[in-house]
Design a protein around this motif. Structure first.
Motif, PDB file in Angstrom:
ATOM      1  N   VAL A 121       0.864  -1.180   0.000  1.00  0.00           N
ATOM      2  CA  VAL A 121       0.000   0.000   0.000  1.00  0.00           C
ATOM      3  C   VAL A 121       0.901   1.231   0.000  1.00  0.00           C
ATOM      4  O   VAL A 121       1.742   1.400   0.895  1.00  0.00           O
ATOM      5  N   ALA A 122       0.752   2.059  -1.023  1.00  0.00           N
ATOM      6  CA  ALA A 122       1.621   3.229  -1.201  1.00  0.00           C
ATOM      7  C   ALA A 122       0.803   4.506  -1.034  1.00  0.00           C
ATOM      8  O   ALA A 122      -0.199   4.705  -1.721  1.00  0.00           O
ATOM      9  N   LEU A 123       1.224   5.336  -0.108  1.00  0.00           N
ATOM     10  CA  LEU A 123       0.573   6.615   0.165  1.00  0.00           C
ATOM     11  C   LEU A 123       1.534   7.749  -0.161  1.00  0.00           C
ATOM     12  O   LEU A 123       2.742   7.532  -0.227  1.00  0.00           O
ATOM     13  N   GLU A 124       1.013   8.940  -0.351  1.00  0.00           N
ATOM     14  CA  GLU A 124       1.919  10.067  -0.599  1.00  0.00           C
ATOM     15  C   GLU A 124       2.975  10.108   0.500  1.00  0.00           C
ATOM     16  O   GLU A 124       4.174  10.187   0.218  1.00  0.00           O
ATOM     17  N   LEU A 125       2.537  10.076   1.744  1.00  0.00           N
ATOM     18  CA  LEU A 125       3.417   9.913   2.894  1.00  0.00           C
ATOM     19  C   LEU A 125       2.758   8.949   3.869  1.00  0.00           C
ATOM     20  O   LEU A 125       1.563   9.072   4.139  1.00  0.00           O
ATOM     21  N   ASP A 126       3.532   8.015   4.388  1.00  0.00           N
ATOM     22  CA  ASP A 126       3.040   7.097   5.411  1.00  0.00           C
ATOM     23  C   ASP A 126       3.176   7.797   6.754  1.00  0.00           C
ATOM     24  O   ASP A 126       4.235   7.786   7.375  1.00  0.00           O
ATOM     25  N   MET A 127       2.074   8.402   7.217  1.00  0.00           N
ATOM     26  CA  MET A 127       2.134   9.226   8.411  1.00  0.00           C
ATOM     27  C   MET A 127       2.207   8.419   9.709  1.00  0.00           C
ATOM     28  O   MET A 127       2.312   8.992  10.788  1.00  0.00           O
ATOM     29  N   LEU A 128       2.164   7.096   9.620  1.00  0.00           N
ATOM     30  CA  LEU A 128       2.380   6.264  10.797  1.00  0.00           C
ATOM     31  C   LEU A 128       3.829   5.812  10.916  1.00  0.00           C
ATOM     32  O   LEU A 128       4.183   5.134  11.885  1.00  0.00           O
ATOM     33  N   ASP A 129       4.653   6.184   9.960  1.00  0.00           N
ATOM     34  CA  ASP A 129       6.074   5.867  10.003  1.00  0.00           C
ATOM     35  C   ASP A 129       6.776   6.912  10.877  1.00  0.00           C
ATOM     36  O   ASP A 129       6.771   8.099  10.545  1.00  0.00           O
ATOM     37  N   PRO A 130       7.381   6.502  11.988  1.00  0.00           N
ATOM     38  CA  PRO A 130       8.026   7.485  12.869  1.00  0.00           C
ATOM     39  C   PRO A 130       9.089   8.321  12.164  1.00  0.00           C
ATOM     40  O   PRO A 130       9.254   9.511  12.478  1.00  0.00           O
ATOM     41  N   GLN A 131       9.815   7.725  11.226  1.00  0.00           N
ATOM     42  CA  GLN A 131      10.836   8.475  10.507  1.00  0.00           C
ATOM     43  C   GLN A 131      10.209   9.555   9.619  1.00  0.00           C
ATOM     44  O   GLN A 131      10.742  10.662   9.511  1.00  0.00           O
ATOM     45  N   VAL A 132       9.094   9.222   9.001  1.00  0.00           N
ATOM     46  CA  VAL A 132       8.391  10.220   8.186  1.00  0.00           C
ATOM     47  C   VAL A 132       7.888  11.352   9.078  1.00  0.00           C
ATOM     48  O   VAL A 132       8.018  12.536   8.735  1.00  0.00           O
ATOM     49  N   GLN A 133       7.327  11.020  10.226  1.00  0.00           N
ATOM     50  CA  GLN A 133       6.856  12.047  11.154  1.00  0.00           C
ATOM     51  C   GLN A 133       7.995  12.970  11.583  1.00  0.00           C
ATOM     52  O   GLN A 133       7.844  14.193  11.600  1.00  0.00           O
ATOM     53  N   ARG A 134       9.130  12.362  11.915  1.00  0.00           N
ATOM     54  CA  ARG A 134      10.270  13.161  12.377  1.00  0.00           C
ATOM     55  C   ARG A 134      10.770  14.083  11.268  1.00  0.00           C
ATOM     56  O   ARG A 134      10.990  15.281  11.488  1.00  0.00           O
TER      57      ARG A 134
END
Length: 247
Positions: free
Chosen positions: A20-33
């Motif tokens: 499953v590909a999203l613009e941004l995976d907002m549950l990924d801690p690295q993406v959040q950081r």
């Protein structure tokens, strides 16, 4: 809340895919950081005392900590407050579909990936020249003060909910968001300029997995440089599926 849950066609497509590909995976801690860092590091712009006071009043009206909001680039402040404006109509960014899909996919044992980087998204939002950025800031602030944003957001949300592709395709004619050169340049950066990278990433994922369920914002489906058009040019067969409208 009913919009959060995928219908039968979407559910089948997700379950038939391993990624499953999203613009941004907002549950990924690295993406959040990284997104947080990109937002706070975004180039600041000088504000007059009047504009600063107006921003503070809008933050307080939205029940947002104006001191915390002030750490962001002023244009990002206006964008954040603009999204929050729809809460009075029942649309809250905290219940956005991307977060739900990320959690749903994880619960189903799917691999969840981002199509973009947080840095690329911030660049698309903020890379305009100083004059364009200032114009967007003042226009957005005026729209907040006039309380016209919630009806606009609800209009596009309803078009999406109704699966009204023809109406969506004519977005530029009724959105009331392309009145100036700065508006037009911003929308081009936000959609057309990002679509080639999205198409390339989706193609790469299809080459390395059994199946990919990719979800992006509905406006990426419109215009001559739309994501479906670019995918067709890469050899994909693209078919629009008519969904039954919910009542």
């Amino acid at each position: 809340f009913e919009w959060m849950f995928p219908g039968p066609a979407v559910h089948r497509a997700m379950m038939a895919s391993d990624t499953v590909a999203l613009e941004l995976d907002m549950l990924d801690p690295q993406v959040q950081r990284r997104l947080g860092e990109a937002m706070t590091k975004a180039r600041a712009m000088p504000l007059s005392d009047d504009v600063s006071a107006r921003l503070k009043r809008q933050a307080q009206a939205a029940c947002v900590d104006d001191a915390a909001l002030a750490r962001l680039n002023p244009l990002l402040q206006v964008m954040t407050l603009s999204l929050l404006a729809a809460r009075h109509e029942g649309l809250d960014p905290q219940y956005g579909i991307d977060v739900f899909l990320a959690g749903f996919a994880r619960a189903a044992g799917k691999s969840v990936v981002s199509l973009e980087t947080p840095e690329a998204q911030m660049q698309a939002l903020l890379e305009g020249d100083a004059a364009q950025t200032q114009a967007l800031l003042l226009e957005g602030l005026a729209d907040l003060e006039a309380q016209v944003l919630a009806p606009r957001l609800m209009r596009i949300a309803q078009v999406w909910a109704d699966s009204d592709h023809a109406r969506l395709a004519s977005y530029s004619q009724w959105c009331e968001c392309l009145e100036t050169a700065a508006d037009q340049a911003f929308l081009t950066r936000l959609l057309d300029a990002r679509n080639p990278a999205l198409a390339e990433r989706i193609e790469q994922l299809h080459a390395s997995s059994r199946g990919v369920f990719a979800a992006v914002g509905s406006l990426h489906m419109t215009g001559p440089a739309s994501l479906p058009t670019l995918l067709r040019e890469r050899g994909f067969s693209v078919e629009r599926i008519e969904l039954q409208r919910r009542h």
